[in-house]
Design a protein around this motif. Structure first.
Motif, PDB file in Angstrom:
ATOM      1  N   GLU A 189      91.903  44.999 164.139  1.00 37.49           N
ATOM      2  CA  GLU A 189      91.794  46.439 163.971  1.00 37.49           C
ATOM      3  C   GLU A 189      91.904  47.115 165.335  1.00 37.49           C
ATOM      4  O   GLU A 189      92.029  46.459 166.374  1.00 37.49           O
ATOM      5  CB  GLU A 189      90.453  46.795 163.316  1.00 37.49           C
ATOM      6  N   THR A 190      91.817  48.420 165.341  1.00 33.73           N
ATOM      7  CA  THR A 190      91.911  49.172 166.599  1.00 33.73           C
ATOM      8  C   THR A 190      90.586  49.204 167.345  1.00 33.73           C
ATOM      9  O   THR A 190      90.495  49.844 168.394  1.00 33.73           O
ATOM     10  CB  THR A 190      92.364  50.615 166.308  1.00 33.73           C
ATOM     11  N   VAL A 191      89.589  48.552 166.815  1.00 36.76           N
ATOM     12  CA  VAL A 191      88.277  48.537 167.449  1.00 36.76           C
ATOM     13  C   VAL A 191      87.770  47.103 167.509  1.00 36.76           C
ATOM     14  O   VAL A 191      88.223  46.225 166.770  1.00 36.76           O
ATOM     15  CB  VAL A 191      87.257  49.413 166.683  1.00 36.76           C
ATOM     16  N   LEU A 192      86.802  46.877 168.427  1.00 36.04           N
ATOM     17  CA  LEU A 192      86.021  45.651 168.444  1.00 36.04           C
ATOM     18  C   LEU A 192      84.735  45.911 167.689  1.00 36.04           C
ATOM     19  O   LEU A 192      84.061  46.921 167.919  1.00 36.04           O
ATOM     20  CB  LEU A 192      85.696  45.228 169.885  1.00 36.04           C
ATOM     21  N   ARG A 193      84.396  45.008 166.792  1.00 33.70           N
ATOM     22  CA  ARG A 193      83.151  45.166 166.044  1.00 33.70           C
ATOM     23  C   ARG A 193      82.057  44.334 166.719  1.00 33.70           C
ATOM     24  O   ARG A 193      82.255  43.153 167.007  1.00 33.70           O
ATOM     25  CB  ARG A 193      83.333  44.743 164.589  1.00 33.70           C
ATOM     26  N   MET A 194      80.924  44.982 166.972  1.00 37.87           N
ATOM     27  CA  MET A 194      79.812  44.346 167.678  1.00 37.87           C
ATOM     28  C   MET A 194      78.604  44.264 166.744  1.00 37.87           C
ATOM     29  O   MET A 194      78.339  45.193 165.965  1.00 37.87           O
ATOM     30  CB  MET A 194      79.446  45.137 168.936  1.00 37.87           C
ATOM     31  N   TRP A 195      77.888  43.148 166.853  1.00 36.67           N
ATOM     32  CA  TRP A 195      76.680  42.955 166.042  1.00 36.67           C
ATOM     33  C   TRP A 195      75.551  42.499 166.966  1.00 36.67           C
ATOM     34  O   TRP A 195      75.647  41.476 167.623  1.00 36.67           O
ATOM     35  CB  TRP A 195      76.926  41.911 164.949  1.00 36.67           C
ATOM     36  N   ASP A 196      74.482  43.305 167.010  1.00 36.58           N
ATOM     37  CA  ASP A 196      73.315  42.990 167.822  1.00 36.58           C
ATOM     38  C   ASP A 196      72.365  42.122 167.003  1.00 36.58           C
ATOM     39  O   ASP A 196      71.749  42.592 166.043  1.00 36.58           O
ATOM     40  CB  ASP A 196      72.620  44.280 168.272  1.00 36.58           C
ATOM     41  N   LEU A 197      72.252  40.845 167.375  1.00 36.04           N
ATOM     42  CA  LEU A 197      71.395  39.921 166.633  1.00 36.04           C
ATOM     43  C   LEU A 197      69.923  40.242 166.797  1.00 36.04           C
ATOM     44  O   LEU A 197      69.107  39.933 165.923  1.00 36.04           O
ATOM     45  CB  LEU A 197      71.648  38.477 167.101  1.00 36.04           C
ATOM     46  N   GLU A 198      69.559  40.871 167.904  1.00 36.68           N
ATOM     47  CA  GLU A 198      68.150  41.198 168.145  1.00 36.68           C
ATOM     48  C   GLU A 198      67.680  42.313 167.220  1.00 36.68           C
ATOM     49  O   GLU A 198      66.615  42.227 166.607  1.00 36.68           O
ATOM     50  CB  GLU A 198      67.955  41.626 169.604  1.00 36.68           C
ATOM     51  N   ARG A 199      68.466  43.375 167.154  1.00 40.42           N
ATOM     52  CA  ARG A 199      68.047  44.566 166.411  1.00 40.42           C
ATOM     53  C   ARG A 199      68.661  44.655 165.022  1.00 40.42           C
ATOM     54  O   ARG A 199      68.388  45.619 164.300  1.00 40.42           O
ATOM     55  CB  ARG A 199      68.416  45.821 167.204  1.00 40.42           C
ATOM     56  N   ASP A 200      69.532  43.687 164.685  1.00 37.48           N
ATOM     57  CA  ASP A 200      70.243  43.735 163.399  1.00 37.48           C
ATOM     58  C   ASP A 200      70.993  45.054 163.246  1.00 37.48           C
ATOM     59  O   ASP A 200      70.946  45.702 162.200  1.00 37.48           O
ATOM     60  CB  ASP A 200      69.263  43.537 162.227  1.00 37.48           C
ATOM     61  N   GLU A 201      71.666  45.460 164.324  1.00 38.22           N
ATOM     62  CA  GLU A 201      72.443  46.695 164.314  1.00 38.22           C
ATOM     63  C   GLU A 201      73.892  46.362 164.655  1.00 38.22           C
ATOM     64  O   GLU A 201      74.170  45.386 165.348  1.00 38.22           O
ATOM     65  CB  GLU A 201      71.885  47.697 165.332  1.00 38.22           C
ATOM     66  N   ASN A 202      74.812  47.210 164.173  1.00 39.26           N
ATOM     67  CA  ASN A 202      76.210  47.010 164.511  1.00 39.26           C
ATOM     68  C   ASN A 202      76.789  48.287 165.066  1.00 39.26           C
ATOM     69  O   ASN A 202      76.326  49.396 164.765  1.00 39.26           O
ATOM     70  CB  ASN A 202      77.003  46.536 163.279  1.00 39.26           C
ATOM     71  N   PHE A 203      77.805  48.142 165.902  1.00 43.35           N
ATOM     72  CA  PHE A 203      78.515  49.291 166.473  1.00 43.35           C
ATOM     73  C   PHE A 203      79.924  48.832 166.810  1.00 43.35           C
ATOM     74  O   PHE A 203      80.264  47.637 166.691  1.00 43.35           O
ATOM     75  CB  PHE A 203      77.796  49.828 167.709  1.00 43.35           C
TER      76      PHE A 203
END
Length: 1491
Positions: A300-314
């Motif tokens: 995709e046109t973005v990189l998907r990030m997943w924070d394992l500590e906070r269970d958040e994605n951006f």
């Protein structure tokens, strides 16, 4: 500012590159490719892209996986055929593993130390290979397993963290220092082999691993080769990632399902989380990007990030930089932990990079996760990027573009500024020029990848370490053309007019633009090789690797040395190496930056005065020059500093803990030099983890510290011969700037970061270059602090302001004001006032504000003078001048967080205000929340204002006020908050509007039972009100209901609720009024004393109820009335109860009457007690004596009169106490008697009483505290009556008491008794002699009244001592001369007084034993007969060993007679002291012999 140079790798033509892998540390790149006709290849390359011809691995089928050994130069290659090849670059050797795999190798990896290699194939076969020290596989694998599914992922489980106590480096240092515990871990003892003996010493290797397949199975193989299924996923496994910090295994499937499993030491897993990731790519690239963050390239046109500590994605997008196409997609991703850079390869051939940064915006208290990743400028390559790999110790990036492979290396962008011309590198081959004099700018693309540039007004030189190109500017600066090029490996190049200066070992070459050498500037071997070089105006300064600095004058035809060379190691202690050297415009001073001998940066900037041949320095670690450091030391020694000096100290604190990285002299001002500095401290890399462990304040401070430490500072200095090097100004360099590149009054010049499009508003171009201001791409300027408002002025005004700044810096205010007296500009005075914020010169600021006509500022400055901290006063000035950042910094420095909080509030920085109040200004925390709520209310944000009113604890008033017009919202808020006070208020409001049902609901919710009962009573529902009162027991509600029942003449219910309300007075009143005597008594007993007395009066007047009256009077404390009524009504039972509560406050007559009553009834103890309370002591004592009333401790205290002041009263008290004591003696209460005698002051009688008790412990204690001679003697005499022979402590006390009592004659007698005991019981004449010596000494010191008796005793002691001495001497010489010892004994036996000191039996026994040892049996027997004659009743066995007696009789053939048999006692004999002396019972006290 860094850029990335791309280098194309010469890969195999015509093949598709399938995989690339860097070695972890060595500069080796493995490239796997495949060609349909030639087959599969694996080639190795150096980091410069050079192919290694020997290292070519080729097979007919394509290679499938590459894996480098973690330390050795060995690469393992798995092929589609199932083969495994190993190439050793060190040995130039190819090895092939045994062909055990029958299908394509899909997973291949080394253990953490490289001792094992794990391979897996498409059929599910996994093999663990043992690796030798050369990186070759052993022929027999350690283990192999068939998992029956195609293997897709493999990862080793990291070893447990090393115990710090077992760290081999720490232990080694401790062992060298002699630590015994550390030495125990090694055989570092004499004879040892220096071998580690602890098997757990040092780090451990990761040998267990997880492997997964296409059926969703995840398996764990431990270090012993045993396998077990860890868990089963629903889909094929795409990726295994091990999050080491949390011991979590992260698993991603082909359908992008994310699993998290915690892993224990045995490899057992437990699922902790399961989630679905977003994405659409069939083969996503998933990596761990930093601490607990997954990065995913999903096409995709973005990189998907997943924070394992906070269970958040951006997501990270390509927006924000014009170098990217909005439609290009990201195919792959790689992360470099050392640099904190996340790289993504796109479909358009761009390498997008995001750099992790902790810097936050100044107005924000928190930041989103996306904001921590900052997008950099792209690096563009040819082709579609399919794979990225970071590697080697140089952190190089390898790029796979299918047909080509590139290596990207980071290079810091070059920039140079001179003669109003700047050149800044914007790309590997791209340069941007700005010509301030001609109002033009140019871009240039070079033929080389530039690694350095140098410019002057006519030319620019660019070089790459192999080739140098010189470009010439046309006269109007509109054209740039090449004027010369030549090959050179010089990395240092300078230009002056038509000359190029390059360096080679041991010399500087002066060349033409075509490379022809015109002159050589040679350096001797002692001076070293040139390592730094610079030109300012017409002076060239050169520094060598051995610290020699030379200056050359270039103004002539040939360069000529200017002054003598300077050897820095001779004048700088701990000199390491030279970093840079620069000279000023007239060649009189040279500044240089160095490193220390240990390789660390030297925080000092050194300045060499060529004419004076002296060196000064400015220490950025302390923020002071050499002379200022001396002054600071004197101030620390006790000298008081002025406000100006304190201001300098604070300014020094602002720049302290830095070191210089670059330096630039002004091209016209000889005294002005500017440095760029960086912090000596580095921000912690693991700040995020630390934030989670620490509290809120620590997290905030750690974040702010990390932000501050990453910022550089610019510091301008004046170099003066008289005052040393002084700081003129300092400021933090904006994050939009890359580096300081030069200075020219009135500007500092900075190169800008290419990714930042922010314009620096502080830069104002000169009039002649105004047209080019919009074209300043890569260079930005900042106006000097002193010249704001004078940017367009002429040279005279600038010189005047520069002189003012100089004189102000050195503290010469008179010359400073003279320098600017002709300047009438208000902006100049304003700038000067702002300058006073930096210098903390408030006296100067007052003059400036006056000239500005700034009345408000002058008033605020005067009012701030009451603040104790100078920084707080300066902050007030900064606020008036609009310098909010400076005010904030000053208030932080002086820790005036209350004022800082007000500043944040006034400037609308509410998040910062709340953070400050939360951490440092908690006394104003609620006020801050209240002000913020009022601010939000004014903005109309009612919803946000409400929680802040709640935090300020003002919501009970403010929220109803805000929402009063919106009653529905107000009611909903009240229902939501569940605040009792608010609900009560709302109920009252509803009641006032007549909505009784709603009011009742809210009263009930508020638990306001009084209001509930009041409303129910108002509505006539008394039953409901009574129910509420009975359930809750609320006193106010019960009282209200009772009054209602009273009004309705429902007396019994009224009394009931008055009782529940504890309003007993009202209940009693109703009982009396209505004759309810059955309830009156109970109510009276529950009520207070006043109500009890009222009820008692009622009963007293009522016939037959006097007993109740007596009881109530008694309970209410009116004993006199109770006794009087009891006597009157003859209630003797009550009288006894009352008497028990009487005290000294009772009427004496009543006490006497009670006492008489008890005596008449034979209760003498009660009578004595009352007489004692009534202070009739003698009568009480007489009664005790007559009727033998037991004297208890309590009664004794009651009979003891209080201490009186008058002498006659004291005598009476003494007599009473002695009377009590005598009664106690009669009753054998010796302890009480002792106490009373002691209180009476008669310690002798007290001691006598205590002696009768026989309590030894108390006797010893009493004697010790009494300190009277007589008592000491009495105690000692008593102790002698005890068995002191068996208790050493008693003997010690006897001696001590006789000594303290000065009774030395008695002590002598005690010692005499001790001596006799030693003789009679233990036959120990040595100790007896010591005791007699002590007795003699005591008797000699004694002061007896009868002197003749004392002399007789002394003579007797002396005679006994002499006799014992002779006997002891005879026993001592026996071992040396037995015959002489016997003769002495015979002489003793002839002494008629022997038996007074030495027992004759002991002397005879000694003689008999001697004859028996010598086998003189007849002599022994005759001695025995002589002994019987002298001591007719002697028990021979007591003095002579029975075996000796038997031996004598047997030797002489004489039967044992009857007399001999009598010497036995029950078959047991006494041992002689000579034979069994070791069995003597030794005393436990010290010998009496003298020391």
């Amino acid at each position: 500012m860094p850029v990335y140079f791309d280098l194309k790798v010469h890969s195999t033509p015509g093949g598709a590159n399938a995989d690339i892998q860097w070695h972890k540390t060595n500069p080796l790149l493995a490239v796997a490719s495949y060609n349909q006709t030639k087959g599969g290849f694996v080639n190795l390359y150096h980091d410069e892209g050079e192919h290694i011809p020997e290292a070519v691995l080729q097979r007919s089928l394509p290679p499938t996986v590459l894996a480098w050994h973690p330390s050795k130069k060995v690469v393992a290659v798995g092929w589609e055929s199932g083969e495994i090849l190993l190439w050793s670059e060190h040995d130039k050797e190819l090895n092939e593993a045994i062909r055990l795999h029958k299908s394509a190798i899909t997973v291949l990896d080394w253990s953490s130390n490289g001792s094992r290699l794990v391979s897996g194939d498409a059929s599910g076969f996994v093999i663990v290979w043992k690796v030798d020290h050369r990186g070759r596989l052993q022929s027999t694998p350690l283990c192999q397993h068939n998992l029956e599914e195609s293997l897709t992922a493999l990862i080793f489980k990291p070893p447990p963290p090393t115990d710090p106590a077992m760290d081999i480096n720490v232990l080694a240092r401790a062992a060298v220092n002699g630590d015994e515990n550390a030495l125990d871990m090694f055989q570092w003892r004499k004879g040892g082999k220096n071998k580690i003996v602890n098997p757990y010493l040092g780090g451990t290797e990761a040998l267990g691993f997880f492997v997964a397949g296409d059926k969703g199975g995840v398996y764990y193989v431990n270090e012993n080769g045993k396998s077990a299924q860890a868990f089963q996923a629903d889909d094929p496994i795409r990726k295994l990632i091990y999050y080491e910090e949390k011991n979590i295994l992260v698993t991603v499937t082909d359908t992008l399902m994310l699993y998290q499993h915690s892993v224990n030491q045995e490899g057992e897993t437990k699922e902790t989380m399961k989630a679905k990731l977003s994405g659409k790519m069939e083969e996503p690239v998933i990596i761990l990007a930093g601490n607990g963050v997954l990065a995913m390239a999903t096409g995709e046109t973005v990189l998907r990030m997943w924070d394992l500590e906070r269970d958040e994605n951006f997501v990270l997008s390509l927006e924000g930089h014009n170098g990217y196409d909005p439609t290009e997609v990201i195919n792959c991703v790689a992360y470099c932990a050392e640099k904190g850079i996340l790289a993504g390869g796109t479909s358009n051939g761009n390498i997008a990079m995001w750099k992790y940064s902790t810097e936050t915006d100044s107005g924000a208290s928190t930041q989103e996760a996306e904001a921590t990743w900052k997008l950099q400028a792209p690096s563009n390559l040819d082709g579609v990027i399919t794979q990225l790999r970071w590697g080697t110790s140089k952190n190089l990036l390898a790029v796979n573009a299918v047909e080509n492979v590139y290596v990207l290396s980071e290079q810091v962008m070059s920039a140079h500024f001179q003669d109003q011309t700047s050149v800044v590198q914007t790309g590997p081959c791209q340069l941007t020029f700005d010509f301030f004099g001609s109002n033009t700018y140019q871009d240039l693309k070079t033929d080389i990848q530039v690694k350095g540039v140098f410019t002057n007004k006519d030319h620019v030189a660019a070089w790459n370490g192999k080739k140098l190109v010189v470009y010439e500017f046309s006269s109007d600066k509109s054209l740039i053309k090449a004027s010369g090029t030549f090959n050179t490996e010089s990395t240092l190049v300078c230009l002056y007019e038509q000359n190029v200066y390059t360096v080679e070992p041991g010399k500087v070459q002066v060349r033409t633009f075509q490379g022809t050498v015109k002159q050589l500037l040679n350096f001797t071997e002692v001076e070293g090789d040139p390592v730094c070089m610079d030109i300012c105006t017409n002076f060239l300064v050169v520094g060598t690797d051995k610290g020699t600095v030379k200056v050359f004058d270039l103004s002539r035809r040939e360069a000529k040395q200017h002054g003598n060379p300077k050897s820095l190691p001779d004048v700088i202690q701990g000199f390491g190496s030279l970093v840079s050297a620069k000279c000023n415009c007239n060649g009189s001073k040279v500044s240089f930056i160095c490193t220390k001998a240990d390789g660390l940066p030297d925080p000092k900037l050194y300045v060499w005065d060529i004419e004076m041949d002296t060196i000064q320095y400015f220490n950025f670690e302390t923020g002071r020059g050499e002379q200022d450091e001396l002054f600071a030391q004197s101030t620390a020694d006790g000298e008081e500093a002025s406000e100006v000096d304190r201001g300098k100290a604070q300014a020094a604190h602002d720049i302290a803990l830095h070191y210089p990285v670059s330096q630039y002299w002004d091209p016209q001002e000889t005294k002005l030099v500017v440095c760029e500095t960086k912090s000596l401290q580095q921000p912690q890399k693991d700040t995020e983890n630390k934030e989670k462990e620490d509290g809120y304040r620590k997290r905030f401070e750690a974040k702010q510290a990390a932000i501050n430490l990453t910022k550089s500072m610019a510091v301008s200095l004046f170099v003066t011969p008289e005052n040393g090097i002084l700081m003129q100004d300092s400021f933090v360099i904006s994050s939009a700037f890359s580096a300081l590149v030069g200075v020219e009054v009135p500007y500092y010049f900075f190169s800008k970061k290419s990714e930042d499009s922010v314009e620096e508003t502080t830069f104002t171009p000169r009039p002649q270059v105004a047209a080019s201001a919009n074209h300043l791409k890569m260079l930005a300027g900042r106006t000097m602090r002193d010249f704001i408002g004078l940017e367009h002025s002429d040279k005279n005004a600038r010189d005047a302001m520069l002189n003012f700044s100089y004189y102000l810096t050195i503290g010469n205010m008179d010359e400073a004001f003279k320098a600017i007296k002709l300047i009438k500009s208000e902006s100049v005075w304003e700038n000067m006032a702002k300058m006073c914020v930096k210098t903390r010169r408030l006296d100067v600021a007052q003059v400036c504000l006056g000239n500005m006509g700034h009345a408000r500022g002058a008033k605020a400055l005067r009012e701030s003078m009451k603040e104790p901290e100078i920084d707080a006063r300066v902050a007030a000035l900064a606020l008036q001048l609009g310098l909010l950042d400076d005010a904030e910094r000053l208030l932080k420095n002086c820790k005036r967080y209350d004022l800082l909080n007000q500043l944040y509030q006034a400037s609308g920085q509410w998040n910062r205000a709340l953070e400050t109040a939360e951490m440092y200004d908690r006394i104003h925390l609620r006020t801050t929340y209240y002000n913020y709520a009022k601010y939000l209310e004014a903005k109309g944000d009612i919803k946000a204002a409400i929680p802040n009113f709640e935090k300020s604890d003002t919501h009970r008033f403010e929220v109803p006020r805000m929402l009063f017009e919106e009653t529905s919202e107000l009611e909903a808020y009240i229902m939501r908050t569940k605040d009792k006070a608010l609900r009560k208020w709302w109920a009252q409001y509803m009641e006032s509007t007549g909505e009784m049902e709603t009011a009742l609901q809210f009263y009930e919710a508020a638990q306001d039972f009084l209001s509930l009962v009041r409303v129910y009573c108002y509505c006539g529902n008394l039953d409901k009100a009574a129910e509420i009162c009975n359930e809750t027991g609320d006193r106010a509600a019960c009282y209200h209901l009772a009054r209602q029942y009273e009004n309705q003449e429902n007396i019994r219910e009224s009394i009931h609720f008055f009782t529940r309300a504890q309003a007993y007075g009202n209940a009693i009143r109703l009982c009396k009024e209505n004759g309810l005597e059955d309830q009156l008594m109970n109510l009276a007993l529950l009520s207070n004393p006043h109500d009890m007395m009222e009820a008692a009066r009622y009963y007293e007047d009522k016939p037959g109820c006097q007993d109740k009256a007596v009881m109530l009077y008694h309970k209410s404390g009116n004993f006199s009335k109770a006794l009087e009524l009891a006597f009157t009504t003859r209630q003797f039972g009550a009288l006894q109860l009352i008497a028990g509560d009487l005290d000294e406050k009772t009427d004496p007559e009543l006490l006497q009457r009670c006492a008489d009553f008890f005596m008449e009834n034979g209760q003498n103890d009660r009578a004595v007690d009352l007489l004692a309370i009534g202070k009739r002591y003698w009568e009480a004592l007489k009664l005790c004596a007559q009727h033998n009333v037991p004297m208890t401790e309590e009664l004794g205290e009651k009979l003891t009169p209080p201490k009186a002041m008058a002498e006659n009263e004291q005598e009476e008290r003494t007599k009473v106490l002695e009377g009590i004591a005598e009664i106690c003696l009669q009753q054998r209460q010796y302890h009480i008697a002792t106490k009373k005698y002691t209180q009476a002051g008669n310690k002798i009688k007290a001691m006598k009483a205590l002696l009768k008790s026989g309590d030894t412990e108390r006797i010893v204690f009493f004697a010790g505290v009494s300190r009277q001679k007589e008592i000491y003697v009495m105690a000692a005499n008593y102790l002698q009556s005890l068995d002191w022979r068996k208790d050493p402590e008693i003997m010690k006390n006897i001696i001590g008491f006789y000594t303290k009592g000065r009774a030395l004659d008695l002590l002598a007698g005690f010692y005499d008794a001790c001596a006799q005991v030693e003789i009679d019981e233990y036959q120990n004449y040595d100790k007896a002699l010591g005791a007699l010596n002590e007795a003699y000494k005591c008797m000699a010191k004694a002061k007896m009244k009868n002197q003749s008796l004392q002399e007789e005793k002394l003579a007797a002691f002396k005679q006994r001592i002499n006799l014992i001495k002779k006997f002891v001497q005879a026993r001592r010489v026996y071992d040396e001369d037995p015959d002489e010892a016997v003769k002495q004994c015979q002489v003793l036996l002839e002494d008629p007084d022997l038996d007074s000191a030495v027992r004759m039996g002991d002397v005879y026994g000694f003689t008999i034993e001697h004859y028996a040892r010598k086998e003189k049996w007849k002599a022994a027997y005759s001695t025995m007969e002589e002994m019987r004659n002298k001591i007719p009743t002697v028990n021979m066995a007591y003095y002579v060993n029975m075996r000796t007696i038997e031996a004598i009789h047997q030797a002489l053939d004489i039967p044992l007679g009857r007399g001999i048999g009598a010497e036995r006692t029950n078959g047991v004999r006494s041992a002689s002291p000579e034979e069994d002396g070791e069995e003597f019972v030794e005393e436990e006290v010290a010998d009496f012999t003298e020391d």
